[in-house]
Design an enzyme around this catalytic site. Sequence first.
Site, PDB file in Angstrom:
ATOM      1  N   GLU A 223       0.979  -1.261   0.140  1.00  0.00           N
ATOM      2  CA  GLU A 223      -0.074   0.040   0.088  1.00  0.00           C
ATOM      3  C   GLU A 223       0.733   1.269   0.052  1.00  0.00           C
ATOM      4  O   GLU A 223       0.515   2.256  -0.581  1.00  0.00           O
ATOM      5  CB  GLU A 223      -1.006  -0.070   1.006  1.00  0.00           C
ATOM      6  CG  GLU A 223      -1.724   1.112   1.349  1.00  0.00           C
ATOM      7  CD  GLU A 223      -2.966   1.217   0.234  1.00  0.00           C
ATOM      8  OE1 GLU A 223      -4.005   1.989   0.205  1.00  0.00           O
ATOM      9  OE2 GLU A 223      -3.007   0.181  -0.332  1.00  0.00           O
TER      10      GLU A 223
ATOM     11  N   THR B  79     -11.095   8.645 -13.111  1.00  0.00           N
ATOM     12  CA  THR B  79     -10.272   7.931 -12.172  1.00  0.00           C
ATOM     13  C   THR B  79     -10.470   6.491 -11.665  1.00  0.00           C
ATOM     14  O   THR B  79      -9.806   5.795 -10.843  1.00  0.00           O
ATOM     15  CB  THR B  79      -9.864   8.869 -10.902  1.00  0.00           C
ATOM     16  OG1 THR B  79      -8.752   8.661 -10.225  1.00  0.00           O
ATOM     17  CG2 THR B  79     -11.173   8.783 -10.046  1.00  0.00           C
TER      18      THR B  79
END
Length: 640
Positions: free
Chosen positions: A512, A623
């Site tokens: 992440e 997006t």
Amino acid sequence: MVLLRKLPGMPGWPAALGLRLPQKFLFLLFLSGLLTLCFGALFLLPDSSRFKRLFLPRRATASSSSSSSSSASSSSASSSSTRDTDLPRSPPAAAEPRHASPAAPRRLREKLRTVARMAGPPAHTAPGSRQQVQGGERRAEPATGVPPARETRAPLRFDYERFRRSLRHPVRGRRPGEDPETRARRMKIKEMMKFAWDNYKQYALGKNELRPLTKNGHIGNMFGGLRGATVVDALDTLYIMELEEEFQEAKKWVEKSFDLNVNGEASLFEVNIRYIGGLLAAYYLTGEEVFKSKALELGEKLLPAFNTPTGIPRGVINLGSGMSWSWGWASAGSSILAEFGTLHLEFLHLSELSGNPVFAEKVMNIRKVLNRVEKPQGLYPNFLSPVTGNWVQHHVSIGGLGDSFYEYLIKSWLMSDKKDSEAKKMYDDALEAIEKHLVKKSAGGLTYIAEWRGGILDHKMGHLACFSGGMIALGAEHAGQERKQHYMDLAAEITNTCHESYARSDTKLGPEAFRFDAGTEAMATRLSERYYILRPEVVESYMYMWRLTHDPKYRQWGWEVVKALEKHCRVEAGFSGIRDVYTTTPTHDNMQQSFFLAETLKYLYLLFCEDDVLSLDDWVFNTEAHPLPVNHTNFKASVQ
């Protein structure tokens, strides 16, 4: 008083009644009070139209009643706006305003249904207000998100056939002869999409996401009671991959089961990019009216979030009542740059399809606020007050909280067919500041984009920031000749760094977030950053870099991701994220994210397609990877 004067030859009429002096006084006092009460009711009560009918001509009475009704409606809207301003953080569980009638949310919904026949504030109106002209006098009123009605116009129809003729390439490409290995790899990704969809359909259809380990659905609390996030997110991917039967299943669910009459707390950002973006893309790809009508109806439900003094929307909205507030964790009730800055593409298309300028005006006002506020070192901090229009704290990130704002600047310019020069300048200035203050090179030669906290750099890069390699390459393609190669090199270096974050893990999937400190490079150093949730940003950059350079390494890197997904994330009933990318026997998180079908698998599929499949000449991706068309021709809407 005239009524009590004595007439010639007659005693005063109180005397004729045989009243004595004290009784006369009391009687006169009572009569005076009665008259005062009557006239007070006539002129002072909030709604005195019934009394006015006794004294005013019929036409004047009707006009008065209409004015009274309009005033009440304006008062109700103003109360709503004031309520939103006073709620910087999450409100109590009750969604109804304390001082509004129970019918107020219903009235708001009725107004929103008519928004397509209305117009928003003029371009020169100050943020947070709209102007109306009455009797030659112009006055400002608080913004309510529902603009004043215009005169009735002829119905508007988007000319879909003309739009399709304007495309320079077939949506699915021409499929010329190709390398068998490339085709085989693309077919493998198509099989992964079918596997993900089939398991979602079997175990979680109508829920927002699939839990593949427990074989059930997940609803979550981001979407305000909306369902079927995976359905809407998957529509365009199913269509592009020519999974015709599966696409028809998804379309049928939208037609029969997708209910917008919900009453819950939704993320403005997530509803916009996933639901509105997905529905718009499905409409532009197929021309099916159900997708357009759902997108427009849902777009109207988001308008009350803009009811702030600046017009900067709050991050959370109740889709039933229209009540909005900021995230509880957002600093000082602020709005988030990546959220209010990631509405532009979708809202311009909502205006395009509806003929109603209010959507475009809302997002253009956001630009005005951002251009007015001072940028520290030319950078855009992540938190902005929707009340004052000032930055709340100076934290700058190209990853989470900031990322897609910059993406939408360059894509707004491209979507306008390179006519939106304001967006291009904002992008160029922002990228110059980012390169000057945030772009760094590690001791090992890896280029990365750090985060900025009031002048102090945090040498980490989130997975979310890995989209920036593709973004910078996309912008470089249209930069001046002297800067084009420089930005292409920068894009390649950042994409390489993100690839390294995958290559240095045991699973060949990226964490992440990864850091560049204490001798560590491109690796997560904290347990809380070691997970992978099927994110798309790295393969997104691979796709753009392939399209713009045709360097075969990007396809090879993409295929490595496919193999890692198959090995570590594929389970019996779908795909799941993993909790630690640095172990070869990872624990699964039991969640097949909707964006895995919308973005990760779509970008991987396009990586192994010819360039004319969803050509960058014709489309920009929002997006959430939903394709929206470039406006090659000015044919917004035509009269039927």
